[in-house]
Scaffold this motif. Structure first.
Motif, PDB file in Angstrom:
ATOM      1  N   GLY A  58     -20.934 -37.983  11.846  1.00  0.00           N
ATOM      2  CA  GLY A  58     -20.130 -37.611  10.680  1.00  0.00           C
ATOM      3  C   GLY A  58     -20.453 -36.231  10.137  1.00  0.00           C
ATOM      4  O   GLY A  58     -19.927 -35.835   9.101  1.00  0.00           O
ATOM      5  N   THR A  74     -18.928 -29.952  11.793  1.00  0.00           N
ATOM      6  CA  THR A  74     -18.388 -28.908  10.924  1.00  0.00           C
ATOM      7  C   THR A  74     -16.998 -28.535  11.407  1.00  0.00           C
ATOM      8  O   THR A  74     -16.761 -28.386  12.605  1.00  0.00           O
ATOM      9  N   GLU A 115     -15.419 -26.938  15.826  1.00  0.00           N
ATOM     10  CA  GLU A 115     -15.330 -25.764  14.961  1.00  0.00           C
ATOM     11  C   GLU A 115     -15.300 -24.470  15.775  1.00  0.00           C
ATOM     12  O   GLU A 115     -14.496 -23.572  15.487  1.00  0.00           O
ATOM     13  N   TYR A 169      -7.017 -29.538  11.138  1.00  0.00           N
ATOM     14  CA  TYR A 169      -7.784 -30.763  11.406  1.00  0.00           C
ATOM     15  C   TYR A 169      -8.139 -30.872  12.884  1.00  0.00           C
ATOM     16  O   TYR A 169      -7.617 -30.136  13.728  1.00  0.00           O
ATOM     17  N   ASP A 223     -12.802 -39.773  16.604  1.00  0.00           N
ATOM     18  CA  ASP A 223     -13.553 -39.013  15.618  1.00  0.00           C
ATOM     19  C   ASP A 223     -12.610 -37.955  15.055  1.00  0.00           C
ATOM     20  O   ASP A 223     -12.141 -37.084  15.781  1.00  0.00           O
ATOM     21  N   SER A 224     -12.291 -38.030  13.769  1.00  0.00           N
ATOM     22  CA  SER A 224     -11.292 -37.135  13.207  1.00  0.00           C
ATOM     23  C   SER A 224     -11.543 -36.893  11.730  1.00  0.00           C
ATOM     24  O   SER A 224     -12.162 -37.718  11.049  1.00  0.00           O
ATOM     25  N   ASN A 225     -11.047 -35.768  11.250  1.00  0.00           N
ATOM     26  CA  ASN A 225     -11.127 -35.475   9.814  1.00  0.00           C
ATOM     27  C   ASN A 225      -9.737 -35.458   9.173  1.00  0.00           C
ATOM     28  O   ASN A 225      -9.569 -34.937   8.077  1.00  0.00           O
ATOM     29  N   PRO A 231      -7.008 -36.750   6.927  1.00  0.00           N
ATOM     30  CA  PRO A 231      -7.001 -37.699   5.812  1.00  0.00           C
ATOM     31  C   PRO A 231      -6.008 -38.839   6.037  1.00  0.00           C
ATOM     32  O   PRO A 231      -4.964 -38.662   6.667  1.00  0.00           O
TER      33      PRO A 231
END
Length: 321
Positions: free
Chosen positions: A53, A56, A130, A146, A247-249, A251
Motif C-alpha cells: 500500500g 508512490t 510512478e 491513476y 493493486d490500484s489507486n 477511487p
C-alpha cells in the motif's frame, strides 16, 4: 380539513407502513447478498500479489471528464517490481462517454528519467508505476492520474466470472510455445487460462505486435460481456475475486461513475491505438537493452496526443489498421 384530504393522508400513511418496510427488507437482502458474494469471491481467489500500500504515484489532479489510468499486466513471481508484461493507458471521457486504450509495446526505446535510454518496461522494474508515469509524461507529454496493476492469475479468474461460457475468438494457427497449453486453429470459446494464453502468445512472425492486437481485441469483447445483466449481478463476487490480484489507486467513486456509464450502455465502443504506430519505428539493438523498437518519438507523441484528444467521429476505431 376536508374528507378528501383526510383520505389522501390515510392512503399515504398506509403506503409508508406497507411499502417502506418492504423496500428496507429488499435493501438488506441485496446488501447481504452482495457482502456474501464479495467474501465468497475473495475466499475462492487464493493468494495474490498485493503491495504493502506504499506505492508512490504522483499523478496530476484528476478531471472526471478526462481520466487516464496506467493499466499494467504483471506476472510477478515475488519480485518487488518485475518488468511489466503489458503497458496500456486506459482513457475515459465523461462528456463523450468514450473509452479508449493505448497499448505501448514493451520494447519501445525511450528516455527513462534518471536511468538514461532503455526499453519502456524497464521503467517499472526501476521505479514502479510512478517512474513509468514520469517516463510517459517525459516522452509523450501525457498526464496520467491513476494506476491499476493486474496480476495475470486475476485475469484468468475475472474471465471465468464475467464470461462463464467463454470468449469467442478466431485462432489463426496452432499456439503452444511458452504457454503450458495448446490452442488449435479455428473459431472457439476460450475460458480464463486459455484466453490468457491467447493474449500472451508471441512466438510467431508477429511477435509482440500480434500480442498487442489480441489484447485489444479481448478487452473489447470483455467489455461487452461485462455490461450484460448477468455480469452486473455477479459484480460483488467479481470484486471479491479480483481484490487480491488488483493493486490500484483509482477511487471507488470514480469507478462507480465510469461503471454506471458502462452499465447503462452510455459508453461507446472501445477505440484503440498501438504505440509505435505504423511507419514510425525500426528494429535496433543496444548493449544495455538488447533488441528494441527505435521510434520516431515526435511522430508517436503526436499520434498519441491526437488519439486521446479527438472526438469518436474524428477517427477510426483502430488507428493501426
Amino acid at each position: 380539513m376536508t374528507n378528501e384530504r383526510r383520505t389522501r393522508r390515510k392512503k399515504k400513511k398506509r403506503f409508508r407502513r406497507i411499502v417502506l418496510p418492504i423496500l428496507l427488507l429488499l435493501i438488506l437482502i441485496i446488501g447481504g447478498c452482495s457482502v456474501f458474494q464479495f467474501y465468497q469471491g475473495k475466499s475462492q481467489a487464493g493468494d495474490g500479489f498485493k503491495s504493502d500500500g506504499n506505492l508512490t504515484f504522483n499523478g496530476k489532479a484528476p478531471n472526471i471528464d478526462n481520466i487516464n489510468v496506467l493499466l499494467l499486466g504483471s506476472d510477478s513471481r515475488g519480485e518487488k517490481h518485475a518488468r511489466t508484461d503489458s503497458i496500456m493507458i486506459a482513457h475515459y471521457n465523461g462528456k463523450t462517454n468514450t473509452p479508449k486504450v493505448v497499448s505501448i509495446m514493451r520494447d519501445t526505446y525511450v528516455d527513462i528519467p534518471g536511468h538514461g535510454k532503455n526499453k519502456i518496461n524497464a521503467a517499472y522494474a526501476f521505479g514502479g508505476p510512478e517512474l513509468l508515469r514520469q517516463t510517459i509524461k517525459e516522452n509523450f507529454d501525457i498526464d496520467i492520474q491513476y494506476y491499476a496493476i493486474v496480476d495475470f492469475k486475476g485475469f484468468e479468474k475475472m474471465v471465468d466470472i464475467v464470461a462463464p461460457d467463454g470468449i469467442e475468438v478466431d485462432i489463426p494457427y496452432k499456439m503452444s510455445h511458452g504457454l503450458g497449453l495448446t490452442l488449435y486453429p479455428g473459431k472457439q470459446k476460450l475460458h480464463g487460462k486459455e484466453l490468457l494464453g491467447y493474449v500472451r502468445f508471441r512466438h510467431d512472425r508477429e511477435s509482440d505486435f500480434g500480442r498487442v492486437r489480441r489484447q485489444q481485441e479481448v478487452i473489447g469483447k470483455l467489455k461487452d460481456e461485462a455490461i450484460s445483466v448477468s455480469s452486473i449481478v455477479k459484480l460483488p463476487k467479481l470484486l471479491g475475486t479480483m481484490d487480491p490480484y488488483l493493486d490500484s489507486n483509482v477511487p471507488n467513486m470514480t469507478l462507480l461513475s465510469i461503471g454506471t456509464d458502462f452499465i447503462t450502455k452510455q459508453a461507446g465502443k472501445i477505440e484503440s491505438l498501438r504505440i509505435p504506430v505504423n511507419g514510425s519505428y525500426e528494429d535496433a539493438r543496444y548493449e544495455n537493452a538488447g533488441s528494441v523498437l527505435k521510434i520516431d518519438l515526435d511522430k508517436n507523441k503526436e499520434a498519441m496526443q491526437d488519439f486521446l484528444s479527438q472526438k469518436p467521429s474524428d477517427q477510426k476505431t483502430n488507428k493501426n489498421e
